[in-house]
Design a protein around this motif. Structure first.
Motif, PDB file in Angstrom:
ATOM      1  N   HIS A 238      12.469  -3.723 -10.171  1.00 17.40           N
ATOM      2  CA  HIS A 238      12.143  -3.675  -8.747  1.00 17.40           C
ATOM      3  C   HIS A 238      11.540  -2.317  -8.383  1.00 17.40           C
ATOM      4  CE1 HIS A 238      15.431  -6.633  -9.177  1.00 17.40           C
ATOM      5  NE2 HIS A 238      14.789  -7.291  -8.226  1.00 17.40           N
ATOM      6  N   PRO A 239      10.643  -2.325  -7.377  1.00 16.95           N
ATOM      7  CA  PRO A 239       9.960  -3.479  -6.814  1.00 16.95           C
ATOM      8  C   PRO A 239       8.806  -3.899  -7.712  1.00 16.95           C
ATOM      9  CG  PRO A 239       9.155  -1.507  -5.769  1.00 16.95           C
ATOM     10  CD  PRO A 239      10.224  -1.066  -6.754  1.00 16.95           C
ATOM     11  N   ALA A 240       8.291  -5.075  -7.510  1.00 19.76           N
ATOM     12  CA  ALA A 240       7.158  -5.546  -8.306  1.00 19.76           C
ATOM     13  C   ALA A 240       5.934  -4.664  -8.074  1.00 19.76           C
ATOM     14  CB  ALA A 240       6.830  -6.988  -7.948  1.00 19.76           C
ATOM     15  N   GLU A 241       5.143  -4.479  -9.139  1.00 21.19           N
ATOM     16  CA  GLU A 241       3.810  -3.919  -8.945  1.00 21.19           C
ATOM     17  C   GLU A 241       2.982  -4.960  -8.188  1.00 21.19           C
ATOM     18  OE1 GLU A 241       4.184  -0.953  -9.753  1.00 21.19           O
ATOM     19  OE2 GLU A 241       3.913  -0.510 -11.882  1.00 21.19           O
ATOM     20  N   GLU A 242       1.822  -4.541  -7.696  1.00 20.42           N
ATOM     21  CA  GLU A 242       1.080  -5.410  -6.792  1.00 20.42           C
ATOM     22  C   GLU A 242      -0.364  -5.614  -7.253  1.00 20.42           C
ATOM     23  OE1 GLU A 242       3.674  -3.761  -2.973  1.00 20.42           O
ATOM     24  OE2 GLU A 242       1.562  -3.202  -3.171  1.00 20.42           O
ATOM     25  N   PHE A 243      -0.793  -6.860  -7.173  1.00 20.02           N
ATOM     26  CA  PHE A 243      -2.183  -7.234  -7.437  1.00 20.02           C
ATOM     27  C   PHE A 243      -2.573  -8.126  -6.279  1.00 20.02           C
ATOM     28  CE2 PHE A 243      -5.005 -10.131 -10.276  1.00 20.02           C
ATOM     29  CZ  PHE A 243      -6.141  -9.533  -9.794  1.00 20.02           C
ATOM     30  N   THR A 244      -3.354  -7.594  -5.348  1.00 16.40           N
ATOM     31  CA  THR A 244      -3.520  -8.321  -4.096  1.00 16.40           C
ATOM     32  C   THR A 244      -4.892  -8.093  -3.474  1.00 16.40           C
ATOM     33  OG1 THR A 244      -2.306  -8.870  -2.056  1.00 16.40           O
ATOM     34  CG2 THR A 244      -2.655  -6.522  -2.517  1.00 16.40           C
ATOM     35  N   ARG A 245      -5.283  -9.062  -2.671  1.00 19.86           N
ATOM     36  CA  ARG A 245      -6.475  -8.924  -1.834  1.00 19.86           C
ATOM     37  C   ARG A 245      -6.111  -8.068  -0.626  1.00 19.86           C
ATOM     38  NH1 ARG A 245      -7.872 -14.291  -1.267  1.00 19.86           N
ATOM     39  NH2 ARG A 245      -6.352 -14.460   0.419  1.00 19.86           N
ATOM     40  N   VAL A 246      -7.019  -7.199  -0.231  1.00 12.72           N
ATOM     41  CA  VAL A 246      -6.754  -6.274   0.865  1.00 12.72           C
ATOM     42  C   VAL A 246      -7.674  -6.605   2.038  1.00 12.72           C
ATOM     43  CG1 VAL A 246      -6.720  -3.858   1.580  1.00 12.72           C
ATOM     44  CG2 VAL A 246      -6.082  -4.473  -0.761  1.00 12.72           C
ATOM     45  N   ARG A 247      -7.072  -6.855   3.167  1.00 16.18           N
ATOM     46  CA  ARG A 247      -7.869  -7.215   4.343  1.00 16.18           C
ATOM     47  C   ARG A 247      -8.040  -6.025   5.278  1.00 16.18           C
ATOM     48  NH1 ARG A 247      -5.352  -7.812   9.198  1.00 16.18           N
ATOM     49  NH2 ARG A 247      -3.054  -7.747   9.170  1.00 16.18           N
ATOM     50  N   ASP A 248      -9.064  -6.101   6.087  1.00 18.07           N
ATOM     51  CA  ASP A 248      -9.316  -5.083   7.099  1.00 18.07           C
ATOM     52  C   ASP A 248      -8.160  -5.080   8.095  1.00 18.07           C
ATOM     53  OD1 ASP A 248     -10.406  -3.253   8.844  1.00 18.07           O
ATOM     54  OD2 ASP A 248     -12.281  -4.341   9.166  1.00 18.07           O
ATOM     55  N   GLY A 249      -7.513  -3.939   8.259  1.00 18.34           N
ATOM     56  CA  GLY A 249      -6.395  -3.834   9.189  1.00 18.34           C
ATOM     57  C   GLY A 249      -5.050  -4.189   8.587  1.00 18.34           C
ATOM     58  N   GLY A 250      -5.019  -4.495   7.301  1.00 21.23           N
ATOM     59  CA  GLY A 250      -3.775  -4.927   6.675  1.00 21.23           C
ATOM     60  C   GLY A 250      -2.785  -3.785   6.466  1.00 21.23           C
ATOM     61  N   ASN A 251      -1.507  -4.156   6.438  1.00 16.10           N
ATOM     62  CA  ASN A 251      -0.431  -3.214   6.119  1.00 16.10           C
ATOM     63  C   ASN A 251       0.444  -3.894   5.069  1.00 16.10           C
ATOM     64  OD1 ASN A 251       1.870  -1.559   5.990  1.00 16.10           O
ATOM     65  ND2 ASN A 251       1.585  -0.892   8.108  1.00 16.10           N
ATOM     66  N   TYR A 252       0.630  -3.239   3.925  1.00 14.00           N
ATOM     67  CA  TYR A 252       1.261  -3.869   2.764  1.00 14.00           C
ATOM     68  C   TYR A 252       2.652  -3.307   2.454  1.00 14.00           C
ATOM     69  CZ  TYR A 252      -3.170  -6.075   2.642  1.00 14.00           C
ATOM     70  OH  TYR A 252      -4.259  -6.821   3.033  1.00 14.00           O
ATOM     71  N   GLY A 253       3.230  -2.629   3.466  1.00 14.29           N
ATOM     72  CA  GLY A 253       4.662  -2.388   3.443  1.00 14.29           C
ATOM     73  C   GLY A 253       5.148  -1.024   3.023  1.00 14.29           C
ATOM     74  N   TRP A 254       4.491  -0.399   2.030  1.00  8.73           N
ATOM     75  CA  TRP A 254       5.003   0.872   1.531  1.00  8.73           C
ATOM     76  C   TRP A 254       5.024   1.918   2.640  1.00  8.73           C
ATOM     77  CZ3 TRP A 254       3.160   5.828   1.379  1.00  8.73           C
ATOM     78  CH2 TRP A 254       3.865   6.714   0.564  1.00  8.73           C
ATOM     79  N   PRO A 255       6.031   2.774   2.741  1.00  5.12           N
ATOM     80  CA  PRO A 255       7.235   2.863   1.913  1.00  5.12           C
ATOM     81  C   PRO A 255       8.460   2.198   2.536  1.00  5.12           C
ATOM     82  CG  PRO A 255       7.053   4.834   3.244  1.00  5.12           C
ATOM     83  CD  PRO A 255       5.902   3.943   3.649  1.00  5.12           C
ATOM     84  N   PHE A 256       8.230   1.386   3.559  1.00 10.37           N
ATOM     85  CA  PHE A 256       9.348   0.848   4.335  1.00 10.37           C
ATOM     86  C   PHE A 256       9.845  -0.507   3.838  1.00 10.37           C
ATOM     87  CE2 PHE A 256       6.599   3.362   7.215  1.00 10.37           C
ATOM     88  CZ  PHE A 256       7.475   4.396   7.490  1.00 10.37           C
ATOM     89  N   CYS A 257       8.958  -1.243   3.170  1.00  7.75           N
ATOM     90  CA  CYS A 257       9.268  -2.618   2.781  1.00  7.75           C
ATOM     91  C   CYS A 257       8.839  -2.826   1.330  1.00  7.75           C
ATOM     92  CB  CYS A 257       8.529  -3.605   3.690  1.00  7.75           C
ATOM     93  SG  CYS A 257       8.790  -3.313   5.463  1.00  7.75           S
ATOM     94  N   ASN A 258       9.713  -3.404   0.528  1.00  6.57           N
ATOM     95  CA  ASN A 258       9.473  -3.547  -0.902  1.00  6.57           C
ATOM     96  C   ASN A 258       9.419  -5.023  -1.297  1.00  6.57           C
ATOM     97  OD1 ASN A 258       9.729  -0.644  -1.515  1.00  6.57           O
ATOM     98  ND2 ASN A 258      11.853  -0.939  -0.879  1.00  6.57           N
ATOM     99  N   PRO A 259       8.364  -5.452  -2.005  1.00  8.15           N
ATOM    100  CA  PRO A 259       8.247  -6.862  -2.385  1.00  8.15           C
ATOM    101  C   PRO A 259       9.322  -7.256  -3.393  1.00  8.15           C
ATOM    102  CG  PRO A 259       6.544  -5.568  -3.458  1.00  8.15           C
ATOM    103  CD  PRO A 259       7.234  -4.646  -2.503  1.00  8.15           C
ATOM    104  N   ASN A 260       9.928  -8.408  -3.146  1.00  6.02           N
ATOM    105  CA  ASN A 260      11.060  -8.892  -3.945  1.00  6.02           C
ATOM    106  C   ASN A 260      10.615 -10.090  -4.786  1.00  6.02           C
ATOM    107  OD1 ASN A 260      13.431  -9.900  -4.969  1.00  6.02           O
ATOM    108  ND2 ASN A 260      14.419 -10.256  -3.000  1.00  6.02           N
ATOM    109  N   PRO A 261      10.590  -9.954  -6.130  1.00  2.00           N
ATOM    110  CA  PRO A 261      10.165 -11.068  -6.988  1.00  2.00           C
ATOM    111  C   PRO A 261      11.285 -12.048  -7.313  1.00  2.00           C
ATOM    112  CG  PRO A 261      10.616  -9.166  -8.345  1.00  2.00           C
ATOM    113  CD  PRO A 261      10.857  -8.730  -6.918  1.00  2.00           C
ATOM    114  N   ASP A 262      12.482 -11.856  -6.739  1.00  5.35           N
ATOM    115  CA  ASP A 262      13.654 -12.648  -7.137  1.00  5.35           C
ATOM    116  C   ASP A 262      13.878 -13.870  -6.265  1.00  5.35           C
ATOM    117  OD1 ASP A 262      14.178 -10.812  -9.155  1.00  5.35           O
ATOM    118  OD2 ASP A 262      15.379  -9.556  -7.827  1.00  5.35           O
TER     119      ASP A 262
END
Length: 458
Positions: free
Chosen positions: A290-314
């Motif tokens: 944890h947390p998972a590494e990320e491979f993602t599409r990035v949109r204009d205006g997007g927020n992907y969580g760091w450092p407040f929210c961590n993606p959970n693969p479980d």
């Protein structure tokens, strides 16, 4: 809800081991229809054949002073094309020459084929501050080479056959690096990655200065973010944020969909208030995955969580559109709404360290693999040795042309770690497809450029 969460956490009672949890998040998180309805993709053969690396005698010094083997798919071979100390990002020029960044020396090198002899390696440009990413881009019949430094982005006019850089223009100056007074030399990820879209917009990843901190989210410019500029560096603006260290920026061919591989945080604290009483503590067996590494599409205006929210693969969705857990140190009170963050489309095993990203569409790489994407996984440090190292491979993802998302990961090239000791002898960084359809791979640990070739005659 609390009962189900208690059941989910019960697996951690009495032992803290790496497990797959069945999370209530699956019940409360809407999984996009494209994931639920995507038919099984045709998966090409994975790395399965232990293959001796073919090394010219002139390049057979460490680690090739002994025979080395890498796993590749059937009908492929792998060889050493060039030896370049601490080779990082690479790009194939329109005429077939190869450019290689060397941050440690402040150089970008050019590698030119020399028939059956060793390639000719010379300086393309010198005197740079930790050069990293290299991108060719044509505007109104003028081809430029964009090269990132840790503090700025340059472009040079390129004419076919050039063996040195010329007509340098600094298009973006003043990017944050370790020289910033507020950072006092402490900038963990100051190397910059770049991409340009079909509208001639330039994208610059300004990665985090830290592992996980609030300061980067309020700095100017924002760190842990991607900025967009015009191709000449004008009109800067924040494009997306919450991306700790976005590497390998690349556009899906035929679109302006920006995709990135993200090195996520280390030493994460346990985020659940359950009977284990581990909330807020660093539990090595939890950190392992944890947390998972990320491979993602990035949109204009997007927020992907760091450092407040961590993606959970479980959860049952595993690495697709993962729900977020609140960070127990930086978001314990839930002041940042993790449900409002952009979901990560595709996760990768924690601590794999994704770097270079290359789409294979519109290349001469073998057609069986050409509708896909490869990522260089540099390899882990933040895992217990008994848990096994992760990364140290070239990962391949088949591409769903309908949903425009990646399928399940397979290994394309692996074996840079020894099977018994798990000591590594190489760390892949970036990839590029040459004009003959070979996949070139840089390795900054052994100082090598490899060539993965398909043997069509077999």
């Amino acid at each position: 809800m609390s009962i189900l969460f208690a059941l989910q956490r019960k697996q951690w009672l009495g032992q803290i081991v790496s497990v797959r949890l069945v999370s209530l998040a699956l019940l409360t998180t809407v999984i996009p229809f494209e994931v639920l309805s995507t038919p099984a993709l045709a998966i090409p053969p994975a790395a399965s054949v232990n293959t001796k690396v073919n090394v010219p005698n002139t390049m057979s010094y460490w680690p090739f002073n002994i025979s080395r083997y890498l796993k590749v798919p059937p009908n492929f071979s792998i060889s050493v094309y060039a030896r370049i100390r601490e080779a990082r990002f690479i790009a194939v020029a329109p005429n077939g020459n190869l450019l290689v960044s060397q941050p440690s020396t402040g150089k970008v090198l050019i590698v030119r084929a020399n028939g059956s002899k060793d390639p000719i390696i010379s300086d393309f440009v010198t005197g740079l501050r930790r050069p990293h990413d290299i991108v060719f881009h044509t505007i109104n019949n003028t081809t430029y080479i964009y090269i990132s430094e840790n503090n700025q982005i340059n472009r040079f006019i390129y004419k076919s056959g050039d063996i040195t850089a010329h007509n340098r223009q600094v298009v973006v100056a003043g990017l944050p690096d370790g020289s910033r007074s507020e950072l006092k030399g402490a900038y963990a990820h100051e190397l910059k990655n770049i991409a340009l879209d079909t509208n001639h917009k330039l994208y610059v990843s300004i990665a985090s200065a830290c592992n996980a901190c609030v300061a980067d989210t309020v700095s100017n410019p924002r760190r842990g973010a991607i900025y967009q500029y015009n191709a000449d560096g004008s009109n800067p603006r924040l494009f997306a944020q919450g991306l700790r260290n976005a590497e390998g920026l690349a556009f899906l061919p035929g679109t302006n969909d920006l995709w990135v591989g993200v090195n996520n945080r280390d030493e994460i604290t346990y985020p659940f208030k359950d009977a284990t009483n581990n909330y807020g503590k660093i539990i090595p067996s939890y950190v392992d995955n944890h947390p998972a590494e990320e491979f993602t599409r990035v949109r204009d205006g997007g927020n992907y969580g760091w450092p407040f929210c961590n993606p959970n693969p479980d959860t049952a969705s595993r690495f697709y559109y993962m729900p977020f857990d609140r960070d127990s140190k930086l978001n314990a009170d839930g002041n940042v709404n993790c449900n409002a963050m952009d979901k990560i489309i595709r996760g990768i095993q924690a601590h794999s360290a994704p770097l270079g990203l290359t789409f294979l569409q519109n290349t001469k790489f073998p057609s069986l693999y050409s509708n896909g994407v490869v990522l260089g996984l540099h390899g882990s440090w933040n895992r217990q040795p008994k848990s096994g190292y992760v990364g140290y491979k070239i990962a391949y993802f088949p591409w769903d042309s309908t949903t425009k998302i990646p399928g399940d990961q397979i290994d394309l090239v692996s074996g840079w770690t020894l099977p018994v000791t798990e000591k590594y002898w190489g760390r892949p960084v970036d990839t590029a497809v040459d004009q003959q359809g070979n996949l070139l791979i840089s390795d900054d640990y052994s100082g090598t450029i490899y060539k993965l070739s398909y043997n069509r005659s077999r």
